[in-house]
Design a protein around this motif. Sequence first.
Motif, PDB file in Angstrom:
ATOM      1  N   ILE A   1      -2.635   5.304  -6.697  1.00 42.16           N
ATOM      2  CA  ILE A   1      -3.691   4.122  -6.497  1.00 42.16           C
ATOM      3  C   ILE A   1      -2.283   4.448  -5.296  1.00 42.16           C
ATOM      4  O   ILE A   1      -1.713   3.326  -5.208  1.00 42.16           O
ATOM      5  N   VAL A   2      -2.875   3.898  -4.205  1.00 42.74           N
ATOM      6  CA  VAL A   2      -2.419   4.088  -2.458  1.00 42.74           C
ATOM      7  C   VAL A   2      -2.840   2.764  -1.669  1.00 42.74           C
ATOM      8  O   VAL A   2      -3.900   3.311  -0.980  1.00 42.74           O
ATOM      9  N   PRO A   3      -2.314   2.137  -0.763  1.00 42.72           N
ATOM     10  CA  PRO A   3      -2.737   1.405   0.160  1.00 42.72           C
ATOM     11  C   PRO A   3      -2.411   2.800   1.490  1.00 42.72           C
ATOM     12  O   PRO A   3      -2.916   2.442   2.176  1.00 42.72           O
TER      13      PRO A   3
ATOM     14  N   LEU B   1      -6.369  10.886  -6.503  1.00 42.41           N
ATOM     15  CA  LEU B   1      -6.186   9.888  -5.900  1.00 42.41           C
ATOM     16  C   LEU B   1      -7.170   9.094  -5.289  1.00 42.41           C
ATOM     17  O   LEU B   1      -8.296   9.145  -5.692  1.00 42.41           O
ATOM     18  N   LYS B   2      -6.477   7.281  -5.307  1.00 45.71           N
ATOM     19  CA  LYS B   2      -7.208   6.499  -4.847  1.00 45.71           C
ATOM     20  C   LYS B   2      -6.862   5.507  -3.717  1.00 45.71           C
ATOM     21  O   LYS B   2      -6.320   4.954  -4.179  1.00 45.71           O
ATOM     22  N   PRO B   3      -8.005   5.730  -2.818  1.00 44.02           N
ATOM     23  CA  PRO B   3      -7.716   5.293  -1.837  1.00 44.02           C
ATOM     24  C   PRO B   3      -7.579   3.684  -1.426  1.00 44.02           C
ATOM     25  O   PRO B   3      -8.428   3.143  -2.079  1.00 44.02           O
ATOM     26  N   SER B   4      -6.947   3.293  -0.914  1.00 42.39           N
ATOM     27  CA  SER B   4      -7.395   1.408  -1.028  1.00 42.39           C
ATOM     28  C   SER B   4      -8.634   1.526   0.022  1.00 42.39           C
ATOM     29  O   SER B   4      -9.777   2.649   1.042  1.00 42.39           O
ATOM     30  N   PRO B   5      -9.940   1.253  -0.945  1.00 44.68           N
ATOM     31  CA  PRO B   5     -11.263   0.547  -0.170  1.00 44.68           C
ATOM     32  C   PRO B   5     -11.784   0.266   2.025  1.00 44.68           C
ATOM     33  O   PRO B   5     -11.950   0.572   1.986  1.00 44.68           O
ATOM     34  N   PHE B   6      -9.738  -0.338   2.127  1.00 44.30           N
ATOM     35  CA  PHE B   6     -10.447  -0.884   2.964  1.00 44.30           C
ATOM     36  C   PHE B   6      -9.872   0.384   4.125  1.00 44.30           C
ATOM     37  O   PHE B   6      -9.580   0.638   5.630  1.00 44.30           O
TER      38      PHE B   6
ATOM     39  N   GLU C   1     -14.631   0.205  -4.279  1.00 42.02           N
ATOM     40  CA  GLU C   1     -14.796  -0.931  -4.196  1.00 42.02           C
ATOM     41  C   GLU C   1     -13.204  -1.189  -5.145  1.00 42.02           C
ATOM     42  O   GLU C   1     -12.717  -0.193  -5.960  1.00 42.02           O
ATOM     43  N   ASP C   2     -12.582  -2.534  -5.136  1.00 42.52           N
ATOM     44  CA  ASP C   2     -11.246  -2.963  -5.757  1.00 42.52           C
ATOM     45  C   ASP C   2     -12.038  -2.593  -7.613  1.00 42.52           C
ATOM     46  O   ASP C   2     -10.889  -1.617  -8.525  1.00 42.52           O
ATOM     47  N   SER C   3     -12.828  -2.263  -7.758  1.00 43.17           N
ATOM     48  CA  SER C   3     -13.407  -2.529  -9.275  1.00 43.17           C
ATOM     49  C   SER C   3     -13.445  -1.049  -9.620  1.00 43.17           C
ATOM     50  O   SER C   3     -13.431  -1.015 -11.320  1.00 43.17           O
TER      51      SER C   3
ATOM     52  N   THR D   1       0.918   1.928  -5.646  1.00 41.51           N
ATOM     53  CA  THR D   1       1.573   0.757  -4.386  1.00 41.51           C
ATOM     54  C   THR D   1       0.914   0.006  -4.374  1.00 41.51           C
ATOM     55  O   THR D   1      -0.604   0.355  -3.751  1.00 41.51           O
ATOM     56  N   GLY D   2       0.860  -1.410  -4.154  1.00 41.29           N
ATOM     57  CA  GLY D   2       0.041  -2.198  -3.510  1.00 41.29           C
ATOM     58  C   GLY D   2       0.985  -3.578  -4.090  1.00 41.29           C
ATOM     59  O   GLY D   2       2.187  -3.604  -3.999  1.00 41.29           O
ATOM     60  N   SER D   3       0.793  -4.730  -3.955  1.00 42.04           N
ATOM     61  CA  SER D   3       0.772  -5.794  -3.976  1.00 42.04           C
ATOM     62  C   SER D   3       1.275  -6.665  -5.535  1.00 42.04           C
ATOM     63  O   SER D   3       0.986  -5.932  -6.248  1.00 42.04           O
TER      64      SER D   3
ATOM     65  N   GLY E   1       0.769  -8.938  -7.935  1.00 46.68           N
ATOM     66  CA  GLY E   1       0.057  -9.452  -8.685  1.00 46.68           C
ATOM     67  C   GLY E   1      -1.151  -7.927  -8.764  1.00 46.68           C
ATOM     68  O   GLY E   1      -1.293  -8.639 -10.661  1.00 46.68           O
ATOM     69  N   THR E   2      -1.765  -7.411  -8.574  1.00 45.10           N
ATOM     70  CA  THR E   2      -2.269  -6.720  -8.756  1.00 45.10           C
ATOM     71  C   THR E   2      -1.343  -5.256  -9.438  1.00 45.10           C
ATOM     72  O   THR E   2      -1.755  -5.208 -10.896  1.00 45.10           O
ATOM     73  N   GLY E   3      -0.485  -5.509  -9.729  1.00 41.33           N
ATOM     74  CA  GLY E   3       0.889  -4.419 -10.035  1.00 41.33           C
ATOM     75  C   GLY E   3       0.567  -5.057 -11.044  1.00 41.33           C
ATOM     76  O   GLY E   3       0.541  -3.688 -12.468  1.00 41.33           O
TER      77      GLY E   3
ATOM     78  N   GLY F   1       5.229  -5.521  -3.878  1.00 47.13           N
ATOM     79  CA  GLY F   1       5.278  -6.765  -2.291  1.00 47.13           C
ATOM     80  C   GLY F   1       6.574  -6.387  -2.303  1.00 47.13           C
ATOM     81  O   GLY F   1       8.067  -6.462  -3.496  1.00 47.13           O
ATOM     82  N   GLY F   2       7.829  -6.448  -0.929  1.00 47.69           N
ATOM     83  CA  GLY F   2       8.906  -6.856  -0.440  1.00 47.69           C
ATOM     84  C   GLY F   2       9.071  -8.242   0.277  1.00 47.69           C
ATOM     85  O   GLY F   2       7.740  -8.649   0.428  1.00 47.69           O
ATOM     86  N   ASN F   3       9.909  -8.382   0.195  1.00 46.11           N
ATOM     87  CA  ASN F   3      10.028 -10.008   0.956  1.00 46.11           C
ATOM     88  C   ASN F   3      11.574 -10.061   1.902  1.00 46.11           C
ATOM     89  O   ASN F   3      12.481 -10.921   1.617  1.00 46.11           O
TER      90      ASN F   3
HETATM   91  P1  NAD Z   1      -3.560  -4.610  -2.693  1.00 42.39           P
HETATM   92  O1  NAD Z   1      -2.592  -4.835  -4.646  1.00 42.39           O
HETATM   93  O2  NAD Z   1      -4.317  -6.100  -2.707  1.00 42.39           O
HETATM   94  O3  NAD Z   1      -4.441  -3.221  -3.414  1.00 42.39           O
HETATM   95  C1  NAD Z   1      -3.812  -2.077  -3.802  1.00 42.39           C
HETATM   96  C2  NAD Z   1      -4.601  -0.985  -4.571  1.00 42.39           C
HETATM   97  O4  NAD Z   1      -5.183  -1.796  -5.404  1.00 42.39           O
HETATM   98  C3  NAD Z   1      -5.725  -0.885  -3.718  1.00 42.39           C
HETATM   99  O5  NAD Z   1      -6.514   0.446  -3.407  1.00 42.39           O
HETATM  100  C4  NAD Z   1      -6.950  -1.695  -4.302  1.00 42.39           C
HETATM  101  O6  NAD Z   1      -8.491  -0.853  -4.544  1.00 42.39           O
HETATM  102  C5  NAD Z   1      -6.076  -1.685  -5.988  1.00 42.39           C
HETATM  103  N1  NAD Z   1      -6.433  -2.580  -6.902  1.00 42.39           N
HETATM  104  C6  NAD Z   1      -7.194  -3.706  -6.274  1.00 42.39           C
HETATM  105  N2  NAD Z   1      -7.025  -4.825  -7.504  1.00 42.39           N
HETATM  106  C7  NAD Z   1      -6.960  -3.729  -9.221  1.00 42.39           C
HETATM  107  C8  NAD Z   1      -6.840  -3.564 -10.007  1.00 42.39           C
HETATM  108  N3  NAD Z   1      -7.584  -4.616 -11.074  1.00 42.39           N
HETATM  109  N4  NAD Z   1      -6.314  -2.509 -11.054  1.00 42.39           N
HETATM  110  C9  NAD Z   1      -5.827  -1.772 -10.192  1.00 42.39           C
HETATM  111  N5  NAD Z   1      -6.216  -1.216  -8.659  1.00 42.39           N
HETATM  112  C10 NAD Z   1      -6.896  -1.549  -8.127  1.00 42.39           C
HETATM  113  O7  NAD Z   1      -2.209  -4.426  -1.802  1.00 42.39           O
HETATM  114  P2  NAD Z   1      -2.814  -4.306   0.139  1.00 42.39           P
HETATM  115  O8  NAD Z   1      -3.201  -5.160   0.057  1.00 42.39           O
HETATM  116  O9  NAD Z   1      -3.401  -2.863  -0.603  1.00 42.39           O
HETATM  117  O10 NAD Z   1      -1.257  -3.383  -0.224  1.00 42.39           O
HETATM  118  C11 NAD Z   1      -0.456  -4.909   0.650  1.00 42.39           C
HETATM  119  C12 NAD Z   1       1.107  -4.861  -0.463  1.00 42.39           C
HETATM  120  O11 NAD Z   1       1.158  -4.044  -1.076  1.00 42.39           O
HETATM  121  C13 NAD Z   1       1.950  -5.977  -0.097  1.00 42.39           C
HETATM  122  O12 NAD Z   1       2.413  -7.164  -0.762  1.00 42.39           O
HETATM  123  C14 NAD Z   1       2.844  -4.531   0.975  1.00 42.39           C
HETATM  124  O13 NAD Z   1       4.216  -4.894  -0.097  1.00 42.39           O
HETATM  125  C15 NAD Z   1       2.877  -3.854  -0.660  1.00 42.39           C
HETATM  126  N6  NAD Z   1       3.379  -3.035  -0.121  1.00 42.39           N
HETATM  127  C16 NAD Z   1       4.031  -1.663  -1.114  1.00 42.39           C
HETATM  128  C17 NAD Z   1       4.471  -0.846  -0.929  1.00 42.39           C
HETATM  129  C18 NAD Z   1       5.918  -0.155  -1.673  1.00 42.39           C
HETATM  130  O14 NAD Z   1       6.177   1.289  -1.431  1.00 42.39           O
HETATM  131  N7  NAD Z   1       6.464  -0.806  -2.537  1.00 42.39           N
HETATM  132  C19 NAD Z   1       4.253   0.302   0.066  1.00 42.39           C
HETATM  133  C20 NAD Z   1       3.122  -0.197   0.530  1.00 42.39           C
HETATM  134  C21 NAD Z   1       2.624  -1.654   0.003  1.00 42.39           C
END
Ligand code: NAD
Length: 474
Positions: free
Chosen positions: A146-148, A167-172, A199-201, A218-220, A222-224, A243-245
Amino acid sequence: MAPLDFESFYNVIDGKLEATAETRHGINPATLEQLPPVPVSTRNDVNRAVEAAQRAAAAWAATPIEERKQKVIQYADAVDALANEFGKMMTLEQGKPLSHAIGEAHGAAYFLKGFAKMDLPDRVVEDTEHRRVVTRYVPIGVCVGIVPWNLTFKMGPALVAGCTIILKPSPFTPYCGLKMIELAQQFFPPGVVQVLSGEDSLGPMLTEHPDVAKISFTGSTGTGIRVLQSSAPSLKRITLELGGNDPAIICSDIDIPKVAARVAMKSFVNSGQVCISIKRLYVHSSIYEEFMAELSKATKSLVVGNGMNESTDLGPIQNAMQYERLKDFVASIKRDKLTIAVGDLENTFSTGNGYFMSPLLIDNPPEDSRAVVEEPFGPILPVLKWDTEEDVIHRANHSADGLGASVWSRDMAQAERMAGQLQAGLVWINTHQELQVDAVFGGHKHSGIGSELGIEGLKAYCLTQSVIHDKDGA
Ligand code: NAD
């Protein structure tokens, strides 16, 4: 290589391109124009893709690793040859400047080839007269990525390790991901690498599926956490890149104009929408004013605009949701009455078409303000002063995140002493935001679980198996 059109976009299930009854579409963030329709996958599509991945898994795992690597290299060459087309599509869907997007497409080929250079040799633990003990790495089986962005970080190692992957790309930003996997069908057997958009679902349908053995997300953060919870009942293997800061610490002995210009790019490139951008900048108090002047100059010189224009340094914010989140972030900066060194809180967002935002430099905000504590994922950089190493290391580490961190100094002893104390998965000296295919990348603390890249990133798609052979036992 058969030609590829960049106008129609499909799921790929079991080697075939498939449209869905329902569709959605992305938005060009620079113009707000609709991009072409993309599939909205159903649970039935998920089930069929997982079944196809299971059917393909045994033969792909049995294909010799050298042959798998050869196919990955041929595929990488095809991606590289289409870098201009992928780059254009990336700018249209994501917003970043075209030259950066083309560079990223070439980068995708580099990362794929890098994985194809890695090996997974058996490790002989003991080989004596009566016993032979060997540890092997065997593919996990059906994986989901699952990747942005950068789906090669998941696809490359999965394919080399002998796994099948959906692979599941981001909906955006689904377009480049769908085309990359469509292209892959020219190189890999049906079911080995598939793609589903939706969609996110769609995410939970994949993470819950009992026949998926591994999720790499890969993502936020909260979603992780939701991915981890949803994968728990079926005990899936998990990699989370979150995510990172990232803090960057500027010491007093650096070349101020040179470092300020580099820091501006490493904070604001892709309009701050990079997991490993500099997000908190700590500058030694003895050079703070001078550094701030140079950083302000470099920041003001950045041109915000449509990524298709050659002069653009910073494209738009990628989507409406993130744009609204940044507006809320800026409202909290106003409420907190922070001092703005560059930018104008009243006019930082464009009023015309496109999710544009001008960069903001914040002058020495309190350490506990939202601007310092929270990842904006946009072009907002707080700059803070420091005096003692002990204090700045403590402040840099005082974060729930631990993705990247950097120290900038000409004094190698000081740089290494400070770098060694930073709590982050990637620590840079005199640079930031650089990844290398053979250097492991994985966040500490809330920035992730497990790692990508490096040999560890390849082993993340393997199970270990030790074979203990008692030579006299039978
Ligand atoms: P996001 O968490 O909103 O979405 C990521 C993916 O998860 C999307 O494809 C979304 O459709 C999917 N998703 C949403 N709800 C889900 C669920 N309940 N179960 C499974 N999948 C679900 O993140 P984003 O806005 O796409 O990316 C931004 C965040 O990602 C930032 O916090 C950034 O720091 C982080 N990021 C981390 C890395 C890394 O390598 N550590 C790389 C890029 C981005």
